[in-house]
Enzyme design. Structure first.
Site, short mmCIF file in Angstrom:
data_model
loop_
_atom_site.label_atom_id
_atom_site.label_comp_id
_atom_site.label_asym_id
_atom_site.label_seq_id
_atom_site.Cartn_x
_atom_site.Cartn_y
_atom_site.Cartn_z
N THR A 173 14.10 48.68 73.53
CA THR A 173 15.46 48.15 73.49
C THR A 173 16.35 48.86 74.51
OG1 THR A 173 15.89 49.67 71.68
CG2 THR A 173 15.36 47.41 71.08
N LYS A 179 10.54 42.89 74.19
CA LYS A 179 11.24 42.81 72.90
C LYS A 179 12.03 41.51 72.89
CE LYS A 179 10.44 47.13 71.47
NZ LYS A 179 9.80 47.53 70.23
N HIS A 228 -1.50 53.63 72.57
CA HIS A 228 -0.31 53.65 71.71
C HIS A 228 -0.57 54.56 70.50
CE1 HIS A 228 2.99 52.38 69.13
NE2 HIS A 228 3.57 51.97 70.24
N LYS A 266 -15.76 65.31 55.68
CA LYS A 266 -15.68 65.55 54.24
C LYS A 266 -14.62 66.60 53.92
CE LYS A 266 -18.66 67.01 50.39
NZ LYS A 266 -20.03 67.42 50.02
N ASP A 300 3.07 45.14 76.18
CA ASP A 300 3.33 44.42 74.94
C ASP A 300 3.81 45.40 73.88
OD1 ASP A 300 2.50 41.81 75.64
OD2 ASP A 300 0.40 42.35 75.35
#
Lengths: 387, 387
Positions: free
Chosen positions: B339, B131, B248, B85, B158
Site C-alpha cells: 500500500t 494491491k 515470502h 521429534k 503478486d
C-alpha cells in the site's frame, strides 16, 4: 462455501481490532475510490468476523469465515491465507479450522484400506520402528524385520531421522525388507507393511516415492511438516502411489508447542492432515514420553477418524500402556512402539509378543499387574517399563 | 564436517539433561549389547554436546554438533534431525544453526545476478506488490504494472495470498504483465521483474513454475514455509527455472513468534533460506507494521548477504522509511512496498516516484521533513504516512 477459523487472543489484545485486521488483511485488503468499479468482486473475497467471545480470564476467541474461493482446495494456500502474514502480527493462536467436507483430499486407504490390506479387522494394529535410528546396515533392517514379523507384527517403519544415507540407502533397505515380507507372506499368508521414509528435494522425493512403489514398497513414511504439505498432497493425489502414506509429526512442536502463538496440535496433526489425503498420522500419546495434553490427543483422534484416517499414538509406547490406549481408543488404532518393542529384555520379537499378550489379557478380562502375569514376554516388558 | 545448533532453554529446565536427550535422541538413539558389533558406526552418527552456558536469568544455551553425514545436504532433513521429534519435548528454542559453507545450495542469481538482470548497480532496488490482493482481474494487473513500471519501478510481485484463482488465473496475469514488461523494455531498455506467485501441489507447482518460465515469467514468488523447503530446493536446483526466486515469509510467525519454543526468525528467514538456494527473501522491517526486533532483522540481513541473497525488508514500508532503511542497509537492499506505493494519494506511479525522490534527497544530503520538501509525490507520501 466458507472456511471458519477460530483464533485465540490472550488478555491485553483487542480481539475486535485484530479480527478485523485478519478478515481484511488476509483476504482482499483495503482499496480506495479508484477500484470502486471492482467493489462487488473485491467484497466477495473478504472474510467475515462472525463471532467474538471473551472468557473470564480475558482470553478471546474470534471466529472468522473465509470464502473458499480464495484458496486452491489444498493445505498450503489455506495456511497462507489464514495464518500467513498474520502469524507475524503478535500473540494469536489458531485453535480450530472448520473445512467443508469436500475440501482437500480423502485417504486412498485410511483405516478401512489398511485393515483390508492386512486382513486384520478386530483388534488394534501393532507397529514398530527400526532402532537404533542411524548406523544399522540395510541387512540389519532385514534381520530385525524377520524377528518382529515372525512374532506377528503388522507394520514397521523407518525412524523419521533415517533418510537416504550411505550407511543404509533407502532402496537397499527396501530390498532387504521386501525379501522378508515376501517370505512371511508365503509362509503365513500375512501381509506386513513397511513404511519407507521418503526424502529429498520435492521433485526427487516424488520420483523416489514412485520408484520405491515400483520396487515393491507397500507403504511410505513422510515427514510432512519439514518437507511440506504440498509434497504430501502430491503423493496422495498420485495414482502411481497406490500404497498407504504414514505422516510423521516431526517439527509439529515448532508450530504448535506455544500457548499463545502458532496453531493447535489438533489443527496441524488432526484437521489439516485429515484433509490432505494421508492414510495414518503419528502423534504423541499423552501418557507417553513427550508432554502432551489428553484433550489435544483426543481431538486429533476424532479429527482423523472423521475422515477414515488411522490415528497412531506414539512416543514412549510400550506393552504396559495397552490398557490405557484401548480405554482411549478401542480397536481403531495403530499402537506404535520404538524402543518399547526393539529394546525388550529378550529380543524385538518378544517385544511384539508382549503387545499381543497384553491385547489377549485385556480381551479376556484378566488382571494386568506384574504379579498376576505368568512368566513370559509381557511380564518381562512390565518389569522393565512398568504399567 | 559438523552442523552446530544453539538451543536455548528457559529457567527450570535442566540443560545438561536436555542437551544429552537431543544429542542421542535426535541421532542414533540408544542401543544395547546386541548391537555392540555395530558400535563404531553407531557412534559416528551421534551428536556431541560441545558447550552449555547459563546466564544470570537462568536461560541456558547448549551448543550441539551433529555429524553432517546424518542429513542429505538439504533443509528438510536438517530440520527433521535438529528439531523434529524434539520440537514436541517441551520449552526449547533453536537460536542459531551453523552450517558448513558447502551445505545446501547457493542462489542462481542472488544480489549480483538480480542487479545484472536489471542493470541497476548503485542504489537500492524498489519493489511493489499488486494491491488489492484479491479481486482484481488479470487485465487490472497489467494496468497497474504499466503505471508503476513507467515511473521506474524495478520489481513487482503478486500478493502472497493470490494463488491461481478464477478471478485472475496465474497464466493470465503473466500474459497481461509480460506485454507491459516488453513495452517498457522496447521503450526504455529497462527490465522490470514480475515475481509470479507459484502455487499448487508440489508436482503441479514445479510443472507450473517451468511453464511460467517458458511463457516468459522473469521471476517467481514462493511461500516457502507453507509449501515446504523441499519445494524451494527443487525449484532452485532446476535448470529450467533460470529466473530469480523470491521467498515470502508467510507462516514464519507460526514457527518463530514464540519466545521459548520454535526457531528464531534469523534461522528460518536467514540461515536456512540462504542455504536453500533462494535469490531474495522478504521479511518484516522492524520499523514497519509488524512487531519485529531490530536485532533479528539485522541477523537475517547478514545471514542472507553472506551467501549473496538479497534482503527484502517489507510490511509497512513507505517512502518516509527510506532514510532509516538506508542507514540500516546501505544500497544492497530491495525496498518492498504494498500500500506504501499502491495507495499513494495521487496514484501508484506517484508512489514509485516518491521512493526515487526520497533516494535522491538522501543522496544529495537535503533535509527530509514534510516542510522542507517541494510539492510533489514525496511530500504527498510523507503527509499521508509520516517519516
Amino acid at each position: 462455501m466458507t472456511i471458519t477459523v477460530d483464533y485465540r487472543f490472550p488478555p491485553g489484545i483487542d480481539p475486535q481490532k485484530q479480527a478485523k485486521i485478519i478478515a481484511v488483511g488476509q483476504t482482499a485488503g483495503t482499496w480506495d475510490a479508484k477500484w470502486s468499479h471492482r467493489e462487488d468482486t473485491l467484497k466477495q473475497h473478504l472474510a467475515e468476523v462472525i463471532d467474538i467471545q471473551t472468557d473470564e480470564r480475558g482470553y478471546s476467541i474470534a471466529k472468522i469465515a473465509f470464502p473458499e474461493m480464495n484458496v486452491e482446495n489444498d493445505i498450503a494456500s489455506l495456511l497462507t491465507m489464514i495464518f500467513g502474514k498474520y502469524s507475524m502480527a503478535g500473540a494469536a493462536k489458531v485453535l480450530g479450522v472448520h473445512l467443508p467436507e469436500s475440501y482437500g483430499q480423502r485417504p486412498k486407504f485410511g483405516i478401512t484400506g489398511i485393515r483390508k490390506t492386512l486382513n486384520v479387522w478386530n483388534r488394534p494394529l501393532i507397529m514398530a520402528i527400526f532402532k537404533p535410528a542411524l548406523g544399522l546396515s540395510a541387512a540389519d533392517h532385514g534381520i530385525i524385520l524377520k524377528q518382529v514379523a515372525q512374532a506377528g507384527l503388522d507394520i514397521i517403519k523407518d525412524d523419521e531421522i533415517l533418510g537416504d544415507l550411505a550407511t543404509a540407502p533407502t532402496l537397499k533397505r527396501l530390498e532387504a525388507c521386501r525379501q522378508v515380507i515376501e517370505e512371511i507372506q508365503q509362509q503365513t499368508g500375512r501381509t506386513v507393511l513397511y513404511a519407507v521414509n521418503v526424502t529429498g528435494k520435492a521433485d526427487q522425493l516424488i520420483q523416489k516415492a514412485r520408484l520405491l512403489v515400483k520396487q515393491g514398497a507397500n507403504a511410505l513414511l513422510l515427514n510432512v511438516l519439514t518437507y511440506g504439505f504440498s509434497v504430501l498432497e502430491a503423493l496422495a493425489a498420485d495414482p502411481e502411489i497406490n500404497v498407504p502414506i504414514f505422516a510423521h509429526p516431526a517439527f509439529a512442536g515448532a508450530m504448535c508447542a506455544s500457548a499463545d502463538t502458532g496453531l493447535s496440535y489438533s489443527v496441524i496433526l488432526g484437521t489439516l492432515m485429515a484433509h490432505a489425503g494421508v492414510d495414518a498420522v503419528l502423534y504423541p500419546a499423552h501418557y507417553g514420553s513427550l508432554p502432551f495434553e489428553a484433550q489435544e490427543e483426543h481431538n486429533i483422534r476424532d479429527n482423523l477418524r472423521s475422515r477414515n484416517v488411522f490415528p497412531v499414538p506414539s512416543a514412549g509406547i510400550h506393552p504396559g500402556i495397552v490398557p490405557k490406549a484401548i480405554a482411549d481408543y478401542g480397536n481403531e488404532v495403530i499402537l506404535n512402539a520404538g524402543t518399547g518393542i526393539m529394546d525388550h529384555p529378550d529380543n524385538p520379537g518378544a517385544g511384539v509378543q508382549a503387545f499381543f499378550e497384553a491385547l489377549e489379557r485385556l480381551e479376556s478380562g484378566q488382571p494386568f499387574t506384574v504379579d498376576s502375569l505368568p512368566p513370559g514376554a509381557l511380564k518381562q516388558a512390565l518389569e522393565k517399563w512398568g504399567v
